[in-house]
Write a protein that holds these residues in place. Structure first.
Motif, PDB file in Angstrom:
ATOM      1  N   GLU A  13       0.992  -1.259  -0.251  1.00 21.85           N
ATOM      2  CA  GLU A  13      -0.251  -0.266   0.241  1.00 21.85           C
ATOM      3  C   GLU A  13       0.748   1.155  -0.253  1.00 21.85           C
ATOM      4  O   GLU A  13       0.068   2.258  -1.192  1.00 21.85           O
ATOM      5  N   GLN A  14       1.778   0.897   0.975  1.00 20.81           N
ATOM      6  CA  GLN A  14       2.893   2.661   0.932  1.00 20.81           C
ATOM      7  C   GLN A  14       3.790   1.913   1.076  1.00 20.81           C
ATOM      8  O   GLN A  14       4.735   1.010   1.760  1.00 20.81           O
ATOM      9  N   VAL A  15       5.183   1.885   0.222  1.00 23.22           N
ATOM     10  CA  VAL A  15       7.308   1.873   0.806  1.00 23.22           C
ATOM     11  C   VAL A  15       7.448   4.023   0.325  1.00 23.22           C
ATOM     12  O   VAL A  15       6.784   4.761  -0.348  1.00 23.22           O
ATOM     13  N   VAL A  16       7.883   4.452   1.675  1.00 21.62           N
ATOM     14  CA  VAL A  16       7.700   5.713   2.630  1.00 21.62           C
ATOM     15  C   VAL A  16       9.856   5.983   2.858  1.00 21.62           C
ATOM     16  O   VAL A  16      10.081   4.928   3.061  1.00 21.62           O
ATOM     17  N   PHE A  17      10.259   6.721   1.646  1.00 22.10           N
ATOM     18  CA  PHE A  17      11.455   6.688   1.918  1.00 22.10           C
ATOM     19  C   PHE A  17      11.663   7.930   2.391  1.00 22.10           C
ATOM     20  O   PHE A  17      11.390   8.978   2.213  1.00 22.10           O
ATOM     21  N   CYS A  18      12.521   7.655   3.902  1.00 21.20           N
ATOM     22  CA  CYS A  18      12.760   8.768   4.000  1.00 21.20           C
ATOM     23  C   CYS A  18      14.178   8.714   4.568  1.00 21.20           C
ATOM     24  O   CYS A  18      14.982   9.101   4.833  1.00 21.20           O
ATOM     25  N   SER A  19      14.404  11.059   4.772  1.00 24.32           N
ATOM     26  CA  SER A  19      15.943  11.849   5.263  1.00 24.32           C
ATOM     27  C   SER A  19      15.900  12.924   5.614  1.00 24.32           C
ATOM     28  O   SER A  19      14.474  13.368   6.265  1.00 24.32           O
ATOM     29  N   ASP A  20      16.877  13.032   6.606  1.00 26.74           N
ATOM     30  CA  ASP A  20      17.037  13.940   7.588  1.00 26.74           C
ATOM     31  C   ASP A  20      18.267  14.459   8.000  1.00 26.74           C
ATOM     32  O   ASP A  20      18.866  14.023   8.408  1.00 26.74           O
ATOM     33  N   GLU A  21      18.443  15.682   7.278  1.00 25.17           N
ATOM     34  CA  GLU A  21      20.011  16.118   7.520  1.00 25.17           C
ATOM     35  C   GLU A  21      20.686  16.253   8.092  1.00 25.17           C
ATOM     36  O   GLU A  21      21.934  15.657   8.799  1.00 25.17           O
ATOM     37  N   GLU A  22      19.742  16.789   9.320  1.00 25.08           N
ATOM     38  CA  GLU A  22      20.767  16.790  10.757  1.00 25.08           C
ATOM     39  C   GLU A  22      20.841  15.960  11.891  1.00 25.08           C
ATOM     40  O   GLU A  22      22.336  15.795  12.120  1.00 25.08           O
ATOM     41  N   SER A  23      19.973  14.976  11.254  1.00 19.87           N
ATOM     42  CA  SER A  23      20.527  13.732  11.874  1.00 19.87           C
ATOM     43  C   SER A  23      20.675  13.067  11.575  1.00 19.87           C
ATOM     44  O   SER A  23      21.515  11.567  11.383  1.00 19.87           O
ATOM     45  N   GLY A  24      20.859  12.771  10.019  1.00 13.03           N
ATOM     46  CA  GLY A  24      21.855  11.840   8.657  1.00 13.03           C
ATOM     47  C   GLY A  24      20.633  10.502   8.807  1.00 13.03           C
ATOM     48  O   GLY A  24      21.479   9.419   8.299  1.00 13.03           O
ATOM     49  N   LEU A  25      19.932  10.756   9.227  1.00  5.16           N
ATOM     50  CA  LEU A  25      18.556   9.511   9.137  1.00  5.16           C
ATOM     51  C   LEU A  25      18.661   9.047   7.729  1.00  5.16           C
ATOM     52  O   LEU A  25      18.112  10.016   6.771  1.00  5.16           O
ATOM     53  N   LYS A  26      18.158   7.750   7.353  1.00  4.43           N
ATOM     54  CA  LYS A  26      17.891   7.618   5.713  1.00  4.43           C
ATOM     55  C   LYS A  26      17.335   5.707   7.087  1.00  4.43           C
ATOM     56  O   LYS A  26      17.613   5.192   6.657  1.00  4.43           O
ATOM     57  N   ALA A  27      16.361   6.541   5.969  1.00  9.47           N
ATOM     58  CA  ALA A  27      14.691   5.285   6.111  1.00  9.47           C
ATOM     59  C   ALA A  27      13.688   4.397   4.974  1.00  9.47           C
ATOM     60  O   ALA A  27      13.777   5.349   4.413  1.00  9.47           O
ATOM     61  N   ILE A  28      13.488   3.357   5.562  1.00  7.61           N
ATOM     62  CA  ILE A  28      12.288   3.426   4.358  1.00  7.61           C
ATOM     63  C   ILE A  28      11.187   2.356   5.347  1.00  7.61           C
ATOM     64  O   ILE A  28      11.594   1.305   6.474  1.00  7.61           O
ATOM     65  N   ILE A  29       9.931   2.723   5.231  1.00  4.11           N
ATOM     66  CA  ILE A  29       8.628   2.424   5.925  1.00  4.11           C
ATOM     67  C   ILE A  29       7.911   1.661   5.213  1.00  4.11           C
ATOM     68  O   ILE A  29       7.658   2.032   3.868  1.00  4.11           O
ATOM     69  N   ALA A  30       7.792   0.413   5.005  1.00  6.40           N
ATOM     70  CA  ALA A  30       7.193  -0.410   4.130  1.00  6.40           C
ATOM     71  C   ALA A  30       5.672  -0.336   4.754  1.00  6.40           C
ATOM     72  O   ALA A  30       5.391  -1.355   5.504  1.00  6.40           O
ATOM     73  N   VAL A  31       4.216  -0.639   4.159  1.00  2.76           N
ATOM     74  CA  VAL A  31       2.849  -0.774   4.659  1.00  2.76           C
ATOM     75  C   VAL A  31       2.716  -1.464   4.158  1.00  2.76           C
ATOM     76  O   VAL A  31       2.053  -1.443   2.249  1.00  2.76           O
ATOM     77  N   HIS A  32       2.521  -2.789   4.131  1.00  3.54           N
ATOM     78  CA  HIS A  32       2.188  -4.097   2.779  1.00  3.54           C
ATOM     79  C   HIS A  32       0.800  -4.183   2.778  1.00  3.54           C
ATOM     80  O   HIS A  32      -0.251  -4.046   2.102  1.00  3.54           O
TER      81      HIS A  32
END
Length: 346
Positions: A13-32
């Motif tokens: 249903e969703q695949v979300v690519f996330c980032s945050d420059e200040e913290s260095g976050l690189k993440a992927i959230i998948a809602v099946h």
């Protein structure tokens, strides 16, 4: 990098690519799938070799959560998330707060919890930015002991199906990976007299289990060649593959790792070889079951949670019997059961 035409993409249903420059976050959230309820599944922090590897992992894991939650009879859909990076280098309050803000943006379509390299303390930091997290200290807390209990009972169910009894005294078990769940599993197995052969990428984890449970340490690659009764994969997934299957001498494969089969066809290869496989998302559901009990109106109830986890034994016995009767691999029987529940409801 493609997503929609990947084999692992299953109408997510969703695949979300996330980032945050200040913290260095690189993440992927998948809602099946959210047919049975909001998607729930833990967050894994791993130093993936490539972004493609991270996508592959999160897609497989999130689908597995849909099936896991369904077979466990939980009013949850399936989702999963991964944070990309070396846990020893990138963990920080700002990282987990940034991830919490990403969860908040999904408005409850996905709830996260702890998984590989994520602790309940890390989840508590996420909770400063969002309520869409589960498995908090003071509520259901650390799910690892419940995952270990379900896995231990699953091994007993498999042994009974193969041998007509569940006495594990003297039974040889090889345990691959010695994280929090596997440590508790080793404790259960040692308590009933099983002989343990163990390996891990972390020498301190090996030393601890050797000392506490009189286990025998083996090299990482040697674990597949041991003449044991049970192989318990408890590390990352896909350890059951074309290369390892011919080497595995165990007649039972039952462990707490997710996505143990590299490909679906390997389940049938195991059946033809006479190996009884306990489908991973069935045997390792104890943690998510325990998490559900913190969402109830009356508050968390450990006794009720434990009783629900103990039901994993019965579910696996039913799957093993259906597999024998229908001459179909256990993982396909489990998939069919999950699909029936998703279609017809709890």
């Amino acid at each position: 990098m493609t997503v929609f035409n990947k084999v692992e993409f299953d109408n997510h249903e969703q695949v979300v690519f996330c980032s945050d420059e200040e913290s260095g976050l690189k993440a992927i959230i998948a809602v099946h799938n959210t047919q049975l309820g909001p998607a729930v599944g833990g967050c894994r922090l791993w130093d993936y070799a490539s972004d493609e590897d991270a996508v592959y992992d999160v897609l497989r894991l999130s689908k597995g959560m849909t099936y896991k939650n369904a077979v466990a009879r939980l009013p949850f859909g399936g989702g999963k998330s991964v944070i990309i990076g070396d846990a020893k280098k990138i963990k920080s309050e700002s990282l987990f707060r940034a991830f919490g803000r990403q969860l908040e943006r999904l408005s409850g379509s996905y709830y996260s919890a702890e998984d590989v390299n994520i602790t309940t303390a890390d989840v508590a930091i996420m909770n400063k930015e969002t309520n869409y997290v589960l498995g908090l200290e003071g509520k259901s807390g650390n799910p690892s002991p419940f995952t270990a209990l379900g896995t231990f009972l699953g091994i007993k169910a498999a042994f009974k199906h193969m041998n007509g009894h569940e006495d594990l005294s003297g039974v040889k078990v090889s345990v691959q990976g010695l994280g929090a769940v596997a440590y508790s599993l080793c404790e259960y197995l040692h308590g009933v007299g099983a002989q343990l052969f163990v390996t891990d990428i972390n020498q301190a984890s090996i030393d601890r289990v050797v000392k506490d449970f009189n286990a025998i340490a083996v090299d990482i690659d040697e674990i597949y060649d041991l003449d044991v009764d049970v192989y318990a994969p408890c590390a990352l997934g896909a350890t059951i593959n074309d290369e390892t299957i011919p080497r595995i001498k165990a007649k039972i494969i039952a462990g707490c790792a997710n996505n143990q089969l590299a490909e679906s066809r390997h389940g049938e290869v195991l059946r033809e070889k006479g190996v009884l496989y306990a489908p991973d998302y069935v045997i390792n559901a104890g943690g998510i079951i325990n998490v559900w009990y913190e969402t109830l109106e009356g508050g968390y109830n450990e006794a009720a949670s434990t009783k629900h986890v103990e039901g994993i034994y019965t579910t696996l016995c039913e799957i093993f019997e259906r597999s024998k009767t229908e001459q179909k691999s256990t993982h396909l029987i489990a998939d069919e059961l999950a699909q029936e529940i998703i279609k017809n409801g709890l």
